[in-house]
Design an enzyme around this catalytic site. Structure first.
Site, mmCIF file in Angstrom:
data_model
loop_
_atom_site.group_PDB
_atom_site.id
_atom_site.type_symbol
_atom_site.label_atom_id
_atom_site.label_comp_id
_atom_site.label_asym_id
_atom_site.label_seq_id
_atom_site.Cartn_x
_atom_site.Cartn_y
_atom_site.Cartn_z
ATOM 1 N N ARG A 48 15.570 -18.134 -29.087
ATOM 2 C CA ARG A 48 14.423 -17.210 -29.059
ATOM 3 C C ARG A 48 13.536 -17.494 -30.265
ATOM 4 O O ARG A 48 12.313 -17.468 -30.187
ATOM 5 C CB ARG A 48 14.868 -15.744 -29.051
ATOM 6 C CG ARG A 48 13.687 -14.797 -29.261
ATOM 7 C CD ARG A 48 13.927 -13.328 -28.907
ATOM 8 N NE ARG A 48 15.260 -12.857 -29.095
ATOM 9 C CZ ARG A 48 15.830 -12.591 -30.288
ATOM 10 N NH1 ARG A 48 15.140 -12.756 -31.410
ATOM 11 N NH2 ARG A 48 17.074 -12.176 -30.346
ATOM 12 N N TYR A 100 -10.604 -11.520 -17.470
ATOM 13 C CA TYR A 100 -9.494 -11.673 -16.529
ATOM 14 C C TYR A 100 -8.915 -10.289 -16.202
ATOM 15 O O TYR A 100 -8.695 -9.470 -17.101
ATOM 16 C CB TYR A 100 -8.446 -12.576 -17.180
ATOM 17 C CG TYR A 100 -7.196 -12.756 -16.371
ATOM 18 C CD1 TYR A 100 -7.223 -13.433 -15.163
ATOM 19 C CD2 TYR A 100 -5.986 -12.245 -16.817
ATOM 20 C CE1 TYR A 100 -6.070 -13.597 -14.417
ATOM 21 C CE2 TYR A 100 -4.827 -12.411 -16.083
ATOM 22 C CZ TYR A 100 -4.879 -13.084 -14.884
ATOM 23 O OH TYR A 100 -3.738 -13.242 -14.157
ATOM 24 N N ASP A 171 -10.040 -16.542 -25.363
ATOM 25 C CA ASP A 171 -9.182 -16.959 -24.251
ATOM 26 C C ASP A 171 -9.844 -18.203 -23.650
ATOM 27 O O ASP A 171 -10.864 -18.103 -22.972
ATOM 28 C CB ASP A 171 -9.094 -15.809 -23.235
ATOM 29 C CG ASP A 171 -8.216 -16.163 -22.038
ATOM 30 O OD1 ASP A 171 -8.005 -17.363 -21.770
ATOM 31 O OD2 ASP A 171 -7.779 -15.229 -21.341
ATOM 32 N N LYS A 196 -2.517 -22.553 -16.207
ATOM 33 C CA LYS A 196 -3.709 -23.063 -15.540
ATOM 34 C C LYS A 196 -3.943 -24.527 -15.924
ATOM 35 O O LYS A 196 -3.138 -25.366 -15.599
ATOM 36 C CB LYS A 196 -4.899 -22.154 -15.858
ATOM 37 C CG LYS A 196 -4.578 -20.649 -15.817
ATOM 38 C CD LYS A 196 -4.256 -20.121 -14.450
ATOM 39 C CE LYS A 196 -3.680 -18.706 -14.467
ATOM 40 N NZ LYS A 196 -4.450 -17.694 -15.186
HETATM 41 C C1 LIG Z 1 -4.230 -16.404 -15.707
HETATM 42 C C2 LIG Z 1 -5.015 -15.942 -16.862
HETATM 43 C C3 LIG Z 1 -4.443 -15.139 -17.860
HETATM 44 C C4 LIG Z 1 -3.017 -14.634 -17.771
HETATM 45 O O1 LIG Z 1 -2.091 -15.656 -17.867
HETATM 46 P P1 LIG Z 1 -0.641 -15.630 -17.129
HETATM 47 O O2 LIG Z 1 -0.088 -16.959 -17.477
HETATM 48 O O3 LIG Z 1 -0.882 -15.420 -15.681
HETATM 49 O O4 LIG Z 1 0.105 -14.487 -17.737
HETATM 50 C C5 LIG Z 1 -5.228 -14.798 -18.935
HETATM 51 N N1 LIG Z 1 -6.523 -15.175 -19.020
HETATM 52 C C6 LIG Z 1 -7.103 -15.928 -18.075
HETATM 53 C C7 LIG Z 1 -8.539 -16.314 -18.233
HETATM 54 C C8 LIG Z 1 -6.379 -16.328 -16.964
HETATM 55 O O5 LIG Z 1 -6.984 -17.051 -16.010
#
Ligand SMILES: *Cc1c(COP(=O)(O)O)cnc(C)c1O
Length: 376
Positions: A48, A100, A171, A196
């Site tokens: 962890r 998001y 982000d 992604k």
């Molecule tokens: C998918 C996404 C998230 C969240 O990420 P997860 O891996 O699904 O928890 C946050 N911000 C954006 C812009 C996203 O597309």
């Protein structure tokens, strides 16, 4: 000369294994590590806290974002949640009004219960952002381009405008560092859903953070271990492997999406195409300045919600699914899928809108698929 992103993506944090010469980072599928004597160990005590496969991923992510430190998490939301634990009840956070859906849900439906307050602001309006700062403001949270409206925030301008005591976090999921590196534009923290573009193959869920400030890094590293929302070694391996091809994938995502956007813009059934690579985008000049490539995400506005529904159910190559950033093309209806949690809120998305994540298939096949789906 420091190495370029394409080189760092393949090599940073990834030395050949010293004992075997294995060129790929091993998957250290272990929870604990043998110690020579109490508290005498090789830097690893418990997975962890630290795991060598995760260390490699963290170093690679830091390098490709132009940062000093990286941290990996079990998901993008786990990364965001851990960042938010830097703050205390009463702290105020400014957030772009078009984020998001899961970020909106985490902030308003979970963290607001713990005494954090949020202001949702149109980040394209710098005066509105300026007016939103209060003495309690500790964080400015932004996404650019936004999801799914693909509005841009000027990272450098916002970072310059934020008072010293306010952290700026970006982000960067929709772009990846192959398109923009927010730390180099003045942001304090960059985060990704590595599910992604970084992972890129729709086979792993994860989140990462990169930053330069050693004190904030120490606090986040403490929180990463204290909260424990960490990825397993196999997930770290898959993400690292995905990152190796990030540069070439983003080039193909961008050229395919540009061709798809131009075709859709000329299509009579389409009311509007929103894509930072088109000069019809209201912030095209900013896109040209801030983004090295326009990326693989685009949104289409049709005349009615029924037509939007019809399009997303008729494509064959574009799979109807949530998520984005994988090699395969996806199509979705944010109003009823990814953004359902924002319905009835100020940041609800229009029901006529369809979002495409353009993959790296042959562009002619993608265009053909959309043309067929849009035909009467
Ligand atoms: C998918 C996404 C998230 C969240 O990420 P997860 O891996 O699904 O928890 C946050 N911000 C954006 C812009 C996203 O597309």
């Amino acid at each position: 000369m420091p190495h370029h992103l394409d080189t760092l993506a393949i090599h940073a944090g990834q030395e050949p294994d010293p004992t075997t010469g294995a060129i790929m980072t091993p998957i250290y599928q272990t929870s604990t590590y043998v110690q020579a004597a109490p508290a005498e160990h090789k830097g690893y005590e418990y997975s962890r806290t630290d795991n060598p496969t995760r260390t490699a991923l963290q170093e690679c992510v830091a390098a490709i974002e132009g940062g000093k430190f990286g941290l990996a998490f079990a998901s993008g939301l786990a990364a965001i949640d851990t960042i938010m634990r830097l703050f205390s009840p009463g702290d105020h956070i400014i957030v772009g009004d078009d984020v998001y859906g899961g970020t909106f849900r985490l902030f308003e439906k979970v963290l607001a219960r713990y005494g954090l307050t949020f202001s949702w602001v149109d980040l394209t309006d710098l005066d509105a952002v300026k007016a939103a700062f209060t003495p309690a403001t500790r964080l400015l949270w932004l996404e650019t381009p936004t999801n799914p409206m693909l509005r841009l925030a000027d990272i450098a301008a916002l970072a310059a405008l934020a008072p010293e005591r306010v952290l700026v976090a970006v982000d960067n999921t929709f772009c990846s560092p192959a398109i923009q590196q927010p730390l180099l534009l003045g942001a304090d923290i960059v985060m990704h859903s590595s599910t992604k573009y970084l992972g890129g193959h729709s086979d792993v869920v994860g989140g990462v953070v990169a930053l330069n400030d050693p004190d904030i890094y120490a606090r986040l590293k403490f929180l990463q271990n204290a909260i424990g929302a960490v990825p397993g070694p196999m997930d770290c391996f898959l993400t690292l492997r995905g990152i190796k091809t990030l540069g070439v994938r983003i080039e193909r995502h961008s050229s395919n999406a540009t061709a798809v956007a131009r075709m859709l813009e000329d299509h009579p059934a389409v009311r509007q195409v929103i894509y930072p690579g088109l000069d019809s985008h209201p912030q095209y000049a900013l896109a040209q300045r801030q983004m090295r490539l326009p990326g693989g995400m685009l949104s289409v506005v049709l005349d009615t919600a029924e037509q939007a529904h019809r399009l997303v159910t008729r494509t064959k190559l574009f799979a109807l699914a949530e998520s984005l950033g994988g090699v395969e093309s996806l199509i979705e209806h944010p109003y009823s899928m990814t953004h359902a949690s924002t319905a009835d809120s100020d940041i609800a998305v229009p029901p006529q809108l369809v979002r495409l994540s353009v993959g790296i298939e042959h562009v002619d096949d993608l265009i053909d698929d959309l043309r067929t789906a849009l035909a009467d």
